[in-house]
Motif scaffolding. Structure first.
Motif, PDB file in Angstrom:
ATOM      1  N   ALA A 199       0.883  -1.342  -0.022  1.00  0.00           N
ATOM      2  CA  ALA A 199      -0.033  -0.017   0.128  1.00  0.00           C
ATOM      3  C   ALA A 199       1.051   1.204   0.015  1.00  0.00           C
ATOM      4  O   ALA A 199       0.425   2.389  -0.809  1.00  0.00           O
ATOM      5  CB  ALA A 199      -1.041   0.125   1.256  1.00  0.00           C
ATOM      6  N   GLU A 202       2.081   1.779  -3.419  1.00  0.00           N
ATOM      7  CA  GLU A 202       1.176   2.507  -4.642  1.00  0.00           C
ATOM      8  C   GLU A 202       0.879   4.213  -3.931  1.00  0.00           C
ATOM      9  O   GLU A 202       0.711   4.857  -4.953  1.00  0.00           O
ATOM     10  CB  GLU A 202      -0.105   1.908  -4.504  1.00  0.00           C
ATOM     11  N   GLU A 203       0.945   4.309  -2.696  1.00  0.00           N
ATOM     12  CA  GLU A 203       0.534   5.692  -2.438  1.00  0.00           C
ATOM     13  C   GLU A 203       1.550   6.765  -2.680  1.00  0.00           C
ATOM     14  O   GLU A 203       1.524   7.865  -3.056  1.00  0.00           O
ATOM     15  CB  GLU A 203       0.321   5.560  -0.658  1.00  0.00           C
TER      16      GLU A 203
END
Length: 223
Positions: A199, A202-203
């Motif tokens: 995560a 992607e962030e």
């Protein structure tokens, strides 16, 4: 007496990739690879002029695997994101090679295919041509660093991971609030580096692409 077998370039790269699964770029050597293949180093130097050139070729095959089946679909941000995730997954299957790529980069077909698609997507973003090489460079460094970091974490054994988690808990939860007041305040919410990396990848990438989008918007002439 029969002569030594002549190894094809792809066979050499297969053997090098397999050897790198159990070692790293520092301990890898052409001599070790030659021993695995039952030949001498000089026969391998007919295919690759140096260890670095060989390592770059091995890493490039991972990039080729990442772009295999890739389709340029969606807007420019979706395309870069999709390609970056494919690269992350490809190196995730061969985490030792992520270190090789991060250190030596690549100049083969796989690298050129990735560069072509990212540069094309950045042109579609609306950035002026003179800004694209710099934005590409920063984006490439970010993606390479994220992939190498995530892949490095994947090589940690369960025992090492648990030991690291225990040391993290002791260091953070046991922080002296007088000396480390902010750390003590957030101690129960601060996450170790090994947690939720997908995560975070992607962030962080999305934040960089949003910045590029803002720069492209600011560069457009007023309507």
């Amino acid at each position: 007496m029969a002569g030594r077998r002549r190894w094809a370039t792809e066979e050499i790269l297969d053997a090098a990739a397999e050897l790198l699964r159990t070692s790293d770029a520092d301990t890898f050597s052409v001599r070790k690879l030659a021993a695995v293949l039952g030949t001498d180093s000089s026969s391998l130097y007919r295919h690759f002029r140096s260890k670095t050139e060989l390592l770059r070729a091995v890493a490039d095959r991972v990039l080729l695997a990442a772009v295999d089946g890739y389709r340029a679909e969606g807007d420019w941000k979706l395309r870069i994101t999709a390609l970056a995730l494919r690269m992350r997954d490809a190196f995730g299957g061969q985490p030792q090679l992520a270190e090789v790529w991060g250190r030596y980069a690549s100049s083969g077909t796989g690298s050129r295919l990735v560069m072509e698609e990212v540069l094309r997507a950045l042109r579609d973003s609306g950035l002026p041509d003179e800004e694209i090489p710099l934005r590409y460079h920063r984006l490439a460094i970010l993606i390479a660093a994220l992939i190498a970091s995530e892949a490095g974490a994947a090589t940690v054994t369960p025992e090492e991971r648990e030991q690291g988690m225990e040391l993290f808990r002791v260091a953070v939860l046991g922080a002296d609030p007088e000396r480390f007041p902010s750390l003590a305040h957030f101690a129960r919410d601060v996450r170790p580096l090994g947690v939720d990396r997908a995560a975070a990848f992607e962030e962080i990438l999305a934040a960089q692409l949003t910045r590029i989008e803002a720069e492209a918007h600011a560069a457009r002439p007023p309507a």
